[in-house]
Structures are given as structure tokens and as C-alpha cells.
Enzyme design. Structure first.
Site, PDB file in Angstrom:
ATOM      1  N   LYS A  90       2.168 -20.636  27.635  1.00 53.18           N
ATOM      2  CA  LYS A  90       2.175 -21.716  28.621  1.00 53.18           C
ATOM      3  C   LYS A  90       2.570 -23.025  27.978  1.00 53.18           C
ATOM      4  O   LYS A  90       3.051 -23.926  28.655  1.00 53.18           O
ATOM      5  CB  LYS A  90       0.769 -21.896  29.202  1.00 53.18           C
ATOM      6  CG  LYS A  90       0.278 -20.744  30.009  1.00 53.18           C
ATOM      7  CD  LYS A  90      -1.088 -21.113  30.594  1.00 53.18           C
ATOM      8  CE  LYS A  90      -1.878 -19.893  30.909  1.00 53.18           C
ATOM      9  NZ  LYS A  90      -3.209 -19.920  30.277  1.00 53.18           N
ATOM     10  N   LYS A 142       5.584 -15.909  20.687  1.00 51.59           N
ATOM     11  CA  LYS A 142       4.981 -15.266  21.863  1.00 51.59           C
ATOM     12  C   LYS A 142       5.245 -16.100  23.118  1.00 51.59           C
ATOM     13  O   LYS A 142       5.406 -17.322  23.046  1.00 51.59           O
ATOM     14  CB  LYS A 142       3.491 -15.017  21.652  1.00 51.59           C
ATOM     15  CG  LYS A 142       2.662 -16.254  21.591  1.00 51.59           C
ATOM     16  CD  LYS A 142       1.165 -15.953  21.674  1.00 51.59           C
ATOM     17  CE  LYS A 142       0.439 -17.297  21.704  1.00 51.59           C
ATOM     18  NZ  LYS A 142      -0.910 -17.304  22.101  1.00 51.59           N
ATOM     19  N   LYS A 156      -1.495 -24.406  16.164  1.00 43.76           N
ATOM     20  CA  LYS A 156      -1.572 -25.483  17.155  1.00 43.76           C
ATOM     21  C   LYS A 156      -1.628 -26.851  16.493  1.00 43.76           C
ATOM     22  O   LYS A 156      -1.116 -27.822  17.033  1.00 43.76           O
ATOM     23  CB  LYS A 156      -2.795 -25.303  18.065  1.00 43.76           C
ATOM     24  CG  LYS A 156      -2.610 -24.230  19.122  1.00 43.76           C
ATOM     25  CD  LYS A 156      -3.589 -24.448  20.273  1.00 43.76           C
ATOM     26  CE  LYS A 156      -3.407 -23.411  21.358  1.00 43.76           C
ATOM     27  NZ  LYS A 156      -4.421 -23.522  22.424  1.00 43.76           N
TER      28      LYS A 156
HETATM   29  P1  AMP Z   1      -4.229 -18.137  27.385  1.00 40.29           P
HETATM   30  O1  AMP Z   1      -3.009 -18.339  28.224  1.00 40.29           O
HETATM   31  O2  AMP Z   1      -3.997 -18.564  25.970  1.00 40.29           O
HETATM   32  O3  AMP Z   1      -5.460 -18.728  27.981  1.00 40.29           O
HETATM   33  O4  AMP Z   1      -4.482 -16.563  27.308  1.00 40.29           O
HETATM   34  C1  AMP Z   1      -5.169 -15.796  28.281  1.00 40.29           C
HETATM   35  C2  AMP Z   1      -5.082 -14.328  27.927  1.00 40.29           C
HETATM   36  O5  AMP Z   1      -3.725 -13.881  27.928  1.00 40.29           O
HETATM   37  C3  AMP Z   1      -5.614 -14.004  26.530  1.00 40.29           C
HETATM   38  O6  AMP Z   1      -6.292 -12.750  26.587  1.00 40.29           O
HETATM   39  C4  AMP Z   1      -4.371 -13.882  25.694  1.00 40.29           C
HETATM   40  O7  AMP Z   1      -4.538 -13.041  24.567  1.00 40.29           O
HETATM   41  C5  AMP Z   1      -3.383 -13.286  26.680  1.00 40.29           C
HETATM   42  N1  AMP Z   1      -2.003 -13.663  26.341  1.00 40.29           N
HETATM   43  C6  AMP Z   1      -1.520 -14.932  26.251  1.00 40.29           C
HETATM   44  N2  AMP Z   1      -0.209 -14.921  25.922  1.00 40.29           N
HETATM   45  C7  AMP Z   1       0.141 -13.612  25.801  1.00 40.29           C
HETATM   46  C8  AMP Z   1       1.366 -12.940  25.475  1.00 40.29           C
HETATM   47  N3  AMP Z   1       2.484 -13.627  25.217  1.00 40.29           N
HETATM   48  N4  AMP Z   1       1.359 -11.587  25.454  1.00 40.29           N
HETATM   49  C9  AMP Z   1       0.225 -10.891  25.720  1.00 40.29           C
HETATM   50  N5  AMP Z   1      -0.950 -11.460  26.022  1.00 40.29           N
HETATM   51  C10 AMP Z   1      -1.000 -12.804  26.071  1.00 40.29           C
END
Ligand code: AMP
Ligand code: TRP
Length: 332
Positions: free
Chosen positions: A197, A194, A111
Site C-alpha cells: 500500500k 512486494k 521502513k
Molecule cells: P498490511 O497491508 O501491511 O497491513 O498487511 C496485511 C496483511 O496482508 C498481512 O498479513 C500481510 O502479511 C499481508 N500482505 C501484505 N502485503 C502482501 C503481499 N504483497 N503479498 C502477500 N501478503 C501480503
């Protein structure tokens, strides 16, 4: 019955990666466990976010989680800033965690990129707050995607160092609950990145609120290679985009990758993408529709989050007050 804790940043809109890697598992774990699910708005502040956008996205993502099946009557659903125990314990953990530990976090390196001098100090101590989120509840099970496993190891290191330094057995060990098959859904534009968002291209992800047309168009344009689908998993090696689409299909259909390949062997990606589109739509349509309905009553969402915050505080406040006593804070 285990106490489960997990969080999601209310920046942007939750996407298919969030759903398959985390949210779907949160919903399943509600049965027979105590689920505590948090919109981590303090974490969202670690990179710039417009205040009105943060407020709106906190509500939308709350609606989304309910639409996905989080039941606010059974589980606790709230936004992090409404429970002060998180910030109180995070400060203590800032003083327990070592600079060198945080310096090794790959998410920080990714990041911050080349511009390390310019990122917020909050981004650097982000994992300490995440450890506080979990340990403020003495939660032991944490369902997350693959990208969070390093942060959970760090949380266990912090818990252990706290217990060791103060000679107590206060914080428990956390067990990551990572769904192997869908723990890492990749971008539709680049099979090495990956789905995220924060990707500037909306074409890279399927949002849980996307319409049928948008989903069809994103999958049609998803990057693939010219080879047809292989008959076995070895045939997906070195083909990250193909592997990702087959993986998404398998996760949504509750099949193994081998089963999907057996059924689609020899097909080109054109027809496979059509089947995939149907499958993705069938899962997302009800979620998107429910989200729209729930979102119309902002007052009700706020009441649900307020109630969740009260129940969360009732668990976390005494635990964090005890931690403050352990470190020597006078409690007059
Ligand atoms: P975040 O959007 O970073 O707040 O992530 C929320 C949850 O979604 C966390 O448990 C992440 O590990 C999971 N997560 C985010 N992006 C991915 C992805 N591309 N594939 C699988 N899990 C994800
Ligand atoms: N850091 C997590 C992410 O971006 C979100 C998060 C914050 C979290 N606190 C948490 C996840 C506690 C699990 C437990 O995905």
C-alpha cells in the site's frame, strides 16, 4: 476450535497481495474457528497519516473485509483503538522485549531506511504492539503473509520471556498460518519488491476497489520479459516478474504453478495477460461492487465495528487485567 487473530493496517486500500496473502485465508478460517479480525489503527499512526484519511480508510477497509466474506455476525471485526487492552498490554511488552530484538527487525530497517533518527519511536516498537494484539486474546493461530513471520517469532519470544520472568504459564505459543503459494505477491512494476500500500506508484498494485478498466490497464503495463511462458517451474528461475504473474494466476484459479504452465506453455505474455485480466476481474468485481454498497451506510459500518469492539473487549479485558496483576500493578 482455535482462536484466530489477524490485523490489517487501515492505511490506503487493501490490495490483491493482502487478499491472496491474508484476507482470503481469514475468510476460510472463520469456519469452525473463532475469528478476531482487527483494523490496526494504532499501528497506522507509526507513520504520518492525515486524521480524516485514517477515519475514512478505516471505514473503507472494514467494508472491504465484509465484502471479501468476513461475516461480522460470526467473526469479531473491530478497530484496534476502540479496545484499550491492546495499548495496555503493549506497554508491558515494551518493557519485556529487548532493544536488540527490535533492532533486528527487517521491516523496521526497510521502513526507516537511511533516516533512522527521524522515524517515530512507535515504528520501532511496532512489533511489541502486534504481539499484544494477539496475546491479549490468548489467540494461537495467526494467518498472515510471509512478511510478518519475523514479527510472529518475536511475539513468541516476548510471550516466553514474560512467562519465564514472572514464573507463570500465562501466554500461549502462537502458530503462524502462512499460505505458502501466495504469501508474497510482488509489485507489478518490480518483481523484487512486494506489492504494498505504501508504494508511491499505484501502477504497482491492484486495489480491491479498482474498476475493470484500471485492472486491465495495470496488467497490460505490468513488467515482464520478452520470453514466452515456459513449460515448467524451472523455466521461471531468474524471472521474478514472470514468476509473480504466473503465481497470481495460480492462486486465483486455485491451481498449481505447474498446472498453469502446462496450460499456457509457449504463449507470449500478451495473451497470458489477457487471461489473467479476466481472472482478476472476475474475483475483484464482486468485491468492489459489494464494498461500494456497504460503504454507503457509514452508520452501519460504525455499528458493526462498535459491536465488534464490545465483543473483543469482553475477551481481552480480563486477560490483560490478569497480566497487569502478574506484573504487580495494584488493582484497588
Ligand atoms: P498490511 O497491508 O501491511 O497491513 O498487511 C496485511 C496483511 O496482508 C498481512 O498479513 C500481510 O502479511 C499481508 N500482505 C501484505 N502485503 C502482501 C503481499 N504483497 N503479498 C502477500 N501478503 C501480503
Ligand atoms: N503488522 C501487520 C501488517 O502490517 C498487521 C498486524 C498488526 C497484525 N497486528 C497484527 C497481523 C496481529 C497479525 C496479527 O501486516
Amino acid at each position: 476450535m482455535a482462536r484466530i487473530f489477524s490485523g490489517i493496517q487501515p492505511t490506503g486500500i487493501a490490495h490483491l497481495g493482502n487478499y491472496l496473502g491474508a484476507i482470503r485465508n481469514w475468510v476460510a478460517l472463520q469456519n469452525g474457528n473463532e475469528g478476531i479480525y482487527c483494523l490496526v489503527d494504532l499501528h497506522a499512526l507509526t507513520v504520518w497519516v492525515d486524521p480524516e484519511a485514517l477515519r475514512a480508510q478505516t471505514r473503507t477497509n472494514a467494508a472491504l473485509l465484509i465484502a471479501c466474506g468476513i461475516d461480522p455476525a460470526r467473526s469479531i471485526l473491530f478497530n484496534q483503538s476502540a479496545v484499550h487492552a491492546h495499548a495496555r498490554l503493549a506497554w508491558i511488552f515494551n518493557c519485556v522485549a529487548r532493544f536488540g530484538w527490535l533492532n533486528r527487525m527487517t521491516q523496521f530497517k526497510d521502513k526507516a531506511g537511511k533516516d533512522r533518527e527521524a522515524v517515530s519511536t512507535g515504528l520501532f516498537v511496532y512489533p511489541n504492539l502486534m504481539a499484544a494484539d494477539i496475546l491479549a486474546y490468548h489467540a494461537t493461530e495467526v494467518p498472515v503473509g510471509d512478511d510478518q513471520s519475523q514479527h510472529l517469532e518475536l511475539a513468541n519470544d516476548i510471550a516466553q520471556k514474560f512467562n519465564h520472568d514472572y514464573g507463570v504459564e500465562f501466554f500461549p505459543t502462537i502458530t503462524p498460518r502462512i499460505m505458502k503459494a501466495s504469501a508474497r505477491i510482488m509489485s507489478l512494476r518490480d518483481g523484487q519488491k512486494k506489492m504494498s500500500k505504501s508504494d508511491p506508484s499505484d501502477q504497482s498494485r491492484i486495489n480491491l476497489t479498482d474498476s475493470a478498466d484500471v485492472i486491465a490497464q495495470k496488467i497490460r503495463r505490468a513488467k515482464t520479459d520478452p520470453e514466452p511462458l515456459p513449460g515448467s517451474e524451472e523455466g521461471l528461475a531468474q524471472r521474478p516478474e514472470a514468476q509473480n504473474l504466473v503465481g497470481i494466476y495460480a492462486a486465483l484459479a486455485d491451481q498449481t504453478v505447474a498446472e498453469v504452465l502446462r496450460r499456457h506453455e509457449g504463449k507470449g505474455f500478451g495473451p497470458f495477460k489477457e487471461s489473467l485480466t479476466e481472472l482478476v476481474e472476475s474475483v475483484i468485481r464482486p468485491i468492489a461492487e459489494a464494498t461500494q454498497r456497504i460503504e454507503q451506510d457509514a452508520g452501519e459500518i460504525d455499528r458493526i465495528l462498535r459491536n465488534g469492539a464490545d465483543r473483543a473487549a469482553a475477551i481481552a479485558d480480563p486477560i490483560v487485567t490478569e497480566a497487569e496483576k502478574i506484573v504487580g500493578f495494584l488493582q484497588p
